[in-house]
Design an enzyme around this catalytic site. Structure first.
Site, PDB file in Angstrom:
ATOM      1  N   SER A   1       0.818  -1.221   0.000  1.00 18.24           N
ATOM      2  CA  SER A   1       0.000   0.000   0.000  1.00 18.24           C
ATOM      3  C   SER A   1       0.846   1.263   0.000  1.00 18.24           C
ATOM      4  O   SER A   1       0.371   2.341   0.353  1.00 18.24           O
ATOM      5  CB  SER A   1      -0.936   0.024   1.209  1.00 18.24           C
ATOM      6  OG  SER A   1      -2.004  -0.857   0.989  1.00 18.24           O
TER       7      SER A   1
ATOM      8  N   THR B   1      -0.620   2.210   4.857  1.00 16.77           N
ATOM      9  CA  THR B   1      -0.043   3.552   4.734  1.00 16.77           C
ATOM     10  C   THR B   1       0.960   3.782   5.850  1.00 16.77           C
ATOM     11  O   THR B   1       0.683   3.464   7.002  1.00 16.77           O
ATOM     12  CB  THR B   1      -1.149   4.618   4.888  1.00 16.77           C
ATOM     13  OG1 THR B   1      -2.011   4.521   3.773  1.00 16.77           O
ATOM     14  CG2 THR B   1      -0.575   6.025   4.981  1.00 16.77           C
TER      15      THR B   1
ATOM     16  N   THR C   1       1.553   6.806   0.692  1.00 14.59           N
ATOM     17  CA  THR C   1       0.633   5.698   0.443  1.00 14.59           C
ATOM     18  C   THR C   1       0.311   5.553  -1.043  1.00 14.59           C
ATOM     19  O   THR C   1       0.468   6.499  -1.810  1.00 14.59           O
ATOM     20  CB  THR C   1      -0.701   5.951   1.183  1.00 14.59           C
ATOM     21  OG1 THR C   1      -1.510   4.788   1.144  1.00 14.59           O
ATOM     22  CG2 THR C   1      -1.488   7.099   0.584  1.00 14.59           C
TER      23      THR C   1
ATOM     24  N   ARG D   1      -8.981   9.306  -7.344  1.00 19.06           N
ATOM     25  CA  ARG D   1      -9.272   9.467  -5.911  1.00 19.06           C
ATOM     26  C   ARG D   1      -7.988   9.808  -5.130  1.00 19.06           C
ATOM     27  O   ARG D   1      -6.940   9.205  -5.331  1.00 19.06           O
ATOM     28  CB  ARG D   1      -9.881   8.176  -5.360  1.00 19.06           C
ATOM     29  CG  ARG D   1     -10.259   8.224  -3.875  1.00 19.06           C
ATOM     30  CD  ARG D   1      -9.205   7.581  -2.999  1.00 19.06           C
ATOM     31  NE  ARG D   1      -9.609   7.460  -1.600  1.00 19.06           N
ATOM     32  CZ  ARG D   1      -8.788   7.153  -0.619  1.00 19.06           C
ATOM     33  NH1 ARG D   1      -7.516   6.893  -0.863  1.00 19.06           N
ATOM     34  NH2 ARG D   1      -9.214   7.069   0.616  1.00 19.06           N
TER      35      ARG D   1
ATOM     36  N   THR E   1      -3.608   6.664   9.532  1.00 18.96           N
ATOM     37  CA  THR E   1      -3.718   5.600   8.541  1.00 18.96           C
ATOM     38  C   THR E   1      -5.151   5.084   8.595  1.00 18.96           C
ATOM     39  O   THR E   1      -5.819   5.223   9.610  1.00 18.96           O
ATOM     40  CB  THR E   1      -2.718   4.454   8.805  1.00 18.96           C
ATOM     41  OG1 THR E   1      -2.930   3.423   7.833  1.00 18.96           O
ATOM     42  CG2 THR E   1      -2.878   3.844  10.181  1.00 18.96           C
ATOM     43  N   GLY E   2      -5.589   4.518   7.497  1.00 22.52           N
ATOM     44  CA  GLY E   2      -6.957   4.006   7.453  1.00 22.52           C
ATOM     45  C   GLY E   2      -7.822   4.805   6.496  1.00 22.52           C
ATOM     46  O   GLY E   2      -7.304   5.503   5.625  1.00 22.52           O
TER      47      GLY E   2
HETATM   48  N1  ASP Z   1      -5.227   6.582   4.467  1.00 20.42           N
HETATM   49  C1  ASP Z   1      -5.050   5.975   3.185  1.00 20.42           C
HETATM   50  C2  ASP Z   1      -6.020   6.527   2.210  1.00 20.42           C
HETATM   51  O1  ASP Z   1      -7.178   6.677   2.549  1.00 20.42           O
HETATM   52  C3  ASP Z   1      -5.185   4.510   3.131  1.00 20.42           C
HETATM   53  C4  ASP Z   1      -4.842   3.678   4.316  1.00 20.42           C
HETATM   54  O2  ASP Z   1      -4.112   4.085   5.205  1.00 20.42           O
HETATM   55  O3  ASP Z   1      -5.299   2.559   4.366  1.00 20.42           O
HETATM   56  O4  ASP Z   1      -5.640   6.745   1.083  1.00 20.42           O
END
Ligand code: ASP
Length: 323
Positions: free
Chosen positions: A81, A184, A202, A212, A235-236
């Site tokens: 990722s 990320t 990321t 996006r 993250t997330g």
């Molecule tokens: N925060 C990242 C995003 O939304 C993805 C992730 O950390 O899973 O692009």
């Protein structure tokens, strides 16, 4: 006479809490010096922290450490990722987002960048060599090429195979909802002088709509650094982080006197509330305060962060707030 319930409701009780449990306000914070610290998200943070710490131990600056640290997973095709080997968007393009911020409040970012392996270093160049903060897409790529970055195919065979399977089996039903692909890296560092910096990089949500952009390249969402208070990274599920200005919020909560841990939890509580108590995605925050205190919180079980301080580099499991 005020009843006990009335007293609690009146807010008087809350206003007394600080005197019972004194909290450190921004005025009380004493900058930690001489004890470099690196904190970063997920298991790949372990290797990233090592490179960052190598710089800090030699007396290097936090900003150089955070860049060097996150370049490790960016260049590793097994980290799926981030950077090279990152999962592509729904059309099979690897598109990268990154941001970086230093102790003086300077910042740089790139979003929707393609074919360049180290977006964090492009973000750093945007910070150092332009008076802009963020470049996106074709413009970011042109800027990178002009500064000597190489054009490379970032889609590995493994990622392509996985993407093809997704197309065959899931593309018509996938609503880009919850998935487990959260790798990320957000990395925060404090150098020997006590200065802070942060970086976040990321390839974003797997199989996202072409174009996006998530929270990770947005200063104040994916990462934020204020050298008077502290730094935070996320993250997330990026959409929810953007909508609550997540990392900025964590830093501001620390400014109001929350510990790093409390600040991360309170920032997540805003998201939980907006989702009526039941967000169906993962988000985690990490925070590092200028006095060396750190903390982290996650919505769900499964999040880990890597902490490198006082000679040890370890992975710490975080219990999800909703688990
Ligand atoms: N925060 C990242 C995003 O939304 C993805 C992730 O950390 O899973 O692009």
């Amino acid at each position: 006479m005020m009843t006990r319930r009335g007293f609690l409701k009146s807010g008087l009780f809350a206003s007394l809490i600080p005197s019972v449990f004194p909290q450190k306000t921004s005025n009380d914070l004493v900058r930690s010096r001489g004890n470099p610290t690196v904190i970063s998200t997920w298991v790949q943070g372990i290797e990233a922290n090592k490179d960052a710490m190598r710089i800090l131990r030699k007396g290097g600056m936090a900003i150089d450490a955070v860049e060097a640290g996150v370049r490790v997973p960016e260049g590793d095709p097994n980290i799926r990722s981030v950077g090279f080997g990152g999962r592509p968007d729904e059309d099979g393009h690897v598109t990268l987002d990154a941001c970086i911020m230093d102790s003086t409040g300077n910042a740089g970012a790139v979003a929707f960048l393609q074919d360049i392996k180290h977006p964090i270093s492009v973000a750093r160049k945007v910070m150092d060599r332009s008076d802009h903060v963020m470049l996106v897409g074709e413009g970011a790529k042109r800027f990178a090429l002009a500064h000597g970055f190489k054009e490379e195919n970032l889609l590995t065979d493994e990622s392509r195979e996985e993407w093809l399977k997704w197309k065959e089996n899931m593309s018509s039903t996938d609503d880009w909802g919850p998935n487990d692909n959260h790798d990320t890296i957000s990395l925060l560092a404090q150098d020997k002088k006590g200065n802070l910096a942060g970086a976040c990089t990321t390839s974003g949500l797997a199989y996202k709509i072409h174009g996006r952009v998530g929270d990770s390249p947005i200063i104040g969402a994916g990462m934020y650094c204020d050298n008077d208070i502290g730094a935070a990274g996320a993250t997330g599920r990026g959409e929810a982080v953007i909508k609550t200005a997540g990392s900025f919020l964590v830093v501001e909560l620390m400014r109001q006197g929350r510990t790093p841990q409390e600040a991360c939890e309170d920032a997540l509580r805003r998201i939980i509330k907006r989702k009526n108590g039941n967000p169906n995605f993962q988000i985690a925050y990490i925070a590092l305060r200028i006095d060396g205190e750190y903390g982290a919180a996650a919505l769900k079980d499964g999040f880990k962060y890597a902490l490198n301080s006082s000679g040890t580099n370890k992975l710490i499991d975080v219990k999800g707030m909703l688990s």
